[in-house]
Design an enzyme around this catalytic site. Structure first.
Site, PDB file in Angstrom:
ATOM      1  N   LEU A   1       0.863  -1.185   0.000  1.00  0.00           N
ATOM      2  CA  LEU A   1       0.000   0.000   0.000  1.00  0.00           C
ATOM      3  C   LEU A   1       0.895   1.229   0.000  1.00  0.00           C
ATOM      4  CD1 LEU A   1      -3.018  -0.480   2.478  1.00  0.00           C
ATOM      5  CD2 LEU A   1      -3.127   0.000   0.029  1.00  0.00           C
ATOM      6  N   ASP A   2       0.593   2.202  -0.860  1.00  0.00           N
ATOM      7  CA  ASP A   2       1.365   3.437  -0.901  1.00  0.00           C
ATOM      8  C   ASP A   2       1.246   4.189   0.423  1.00  0.00           C
ATOM      9  OD1 ASP A   2       2.155   3.008  -3.521  1.00  0.00           O
ATOM     10  OD2 ASP A   2       0.438   4.087  -4.362  1.00  0.00           O
ATOM     11  N   PRO A   3       2.224   5.040   0.741  1.00  0.00           N
ATOM     12  CA  PRO A   3       2.168   5.786   2.011  1.00  0.00           C
ATOM     13  C   PRO A   3       0.892   6.615   2.200  1.00  0.00           C
ATOM     14  CG  PRO A   3       4.373   5.894   1.122  1.00  0.00           C
ATOM     15  CD  PRO A   3       3.534   5.209   0.082  1.00  0.00           C
TER      16      PRO A   3
ATOM     17  N   ARG B   1      -3.747   4.984  -8.923  1.00  0.00           N
ATOM     18  CA  ARG B   1      -3.103   6.232  -9.333  1.00  0.00           C
ATOM     19  C   ARG B   1      -3.123   6.386 -10.849  1.00  0.00           C
ATOM     20  NH1 ARG B   1       2.643   6.277  -7.649  1.00  0.00           N
ATOM     21  NH2 ARG B   1       2.501   4.062  -7.145  1.00  0.00           N
TER      22      ARG B   1
END
Length: 321
Positions: free
Chosen positions: A65-67, A200
């Protein structure tokens, strides 16, 4: 602080950690704990923190998971780390907030703008029509800042070095893509998609299609494979449970994972043979013909192995726990 008091406090902390570790070690610590990841943490940060909480280094995660993202991050613990290979392309469910008006170099709000900022008023009907192009089997170009590898190097590492990365489009499956809300220059979507899908990229590509630029503002993962948000706990909650010696209450045992793999109960003698790498038979009345994988489980619920079909009703232990 008084030196004697400091020594007592250190001794008490060591004793508490020892008791927590002993209680944890009494369990079969092979399974999954679902974390509700908070914003700002990397997936590696969560793994590192959980290693301290659970007092074991044998922990991994089932999908980055991205920050900026929050939500479901399943962690495999102990011998269950060997099951991670079966989750590499597992489905995910996300809720995403997209900001239209400008793009960024990372395709999310953490990046630098690559176009002037505007405040477009997004028409819901126009956006709904565009979403049809993103449903089903599609080819998706990954973001230039991602965990994808180029000649063995992560794309985000190349981006930090200001070296352009050639990331070819990859096939992904968007099973469902639902427009939940449109408000001014923002739109909220829910997506059910295959592993490897980048929300994204969906945000960026929608901005390009509308000609105004866009980026991902917020992202929450609601599900990863069979693991749901309702099962998830925050790191502070897990820390508290560990302090109380109750961490085992939220552990999903290894035998409870991979629900699509039929369970085959085996006797201790057969379990010993499986651990030696020997094939084992299954009843044709319990496993449907053509089933590729089964779970070999003891009567007490301990997962012994994942068996892979080699002949009708005969399985080879592909992964042994």
């Amino acid at each position: 602080m008084n030196p004697n008091r400091a020594r007592k406090l250190r001794g008490r902390n060591i004793k508490n950690r020892t008791q927590t570790r002993a209680a944890w070690d009494d369990l079969h610590v092979d399974g999954v704990i679902v974390v509700d990841k908070e914003e700002g943490w990397t997936s590696h940060d969560v793994v590192s923190k959980m290693r301290g909480i659970a007092s074991t280094r044998r922990i991994g995660h089932l999908g980055t998971l991205d920050p900026i993202a929050t939500g479901v991050l399943p962690l495999v613990i102990g011998r269950a780390t060997r099951l991670a290979q079966f989750y590499t392309r597992s489905d995910k469910i996300y809720e995403a907030l997209i900001r239209f008006g400008f793009a960024t170099d990372t395709y999310d709000r953490g990046g630098s703008p690559t176009s002037p900022e505007t405040e477009p008023h997004i028409d819901g009907e126009d956006l709904e029509r565009l979403l049809d192009d993103f449903r089903g089997e599609i080819l998706q170009a990954p973001p230039p800042v991602s965990a994808k590898k180029v000649d063995g190097v992560r794309a985000y590492t190349l981006a930090r070095r200001q070296m352009p990365a050639d990331l070819p489009p990859a096939p992904v499956s968007i099973h469902q893509l639902t427009l939940l809300e449109v408000r001014g220059s923002e739109a909220r979507l829910r997506a059910h998609c295959s592993g490897g899908t980048y929300m994204r990229s969906i945000a960026h590509d929608l901005g390009q299609a509308l000609g105004c630029g866009a980026h991902l503002r917020d992202l929450r993962r609601l599900a990863s494979a069979e693991f749901k948000l309702e099962q998830a706990h925050t790191i502070p909650q897990l820390q508290q449970l560990a302090t109380e010696g109750r961490l085992g209450e939220v552990l999903i045992p290894a035998s409870g994972t991979l629900p699509d793999f039929p369970t085959v109960y085996v006797e201790p003698l057969t379990a010993g043979q499986i651990r030696q790498g020997r094939n084992f038979p299954v009843s044709p009345f319990r496993v449907q013909a053509g089933t590729r994988y089964v779970k070999a489980v003891l009567s007490d619920g301990e997962l012994i192995a994942i068996g892979e079909a080699v002949l009708p009703n005969l399985y080879h232990p592909a992964v042994v726990l």
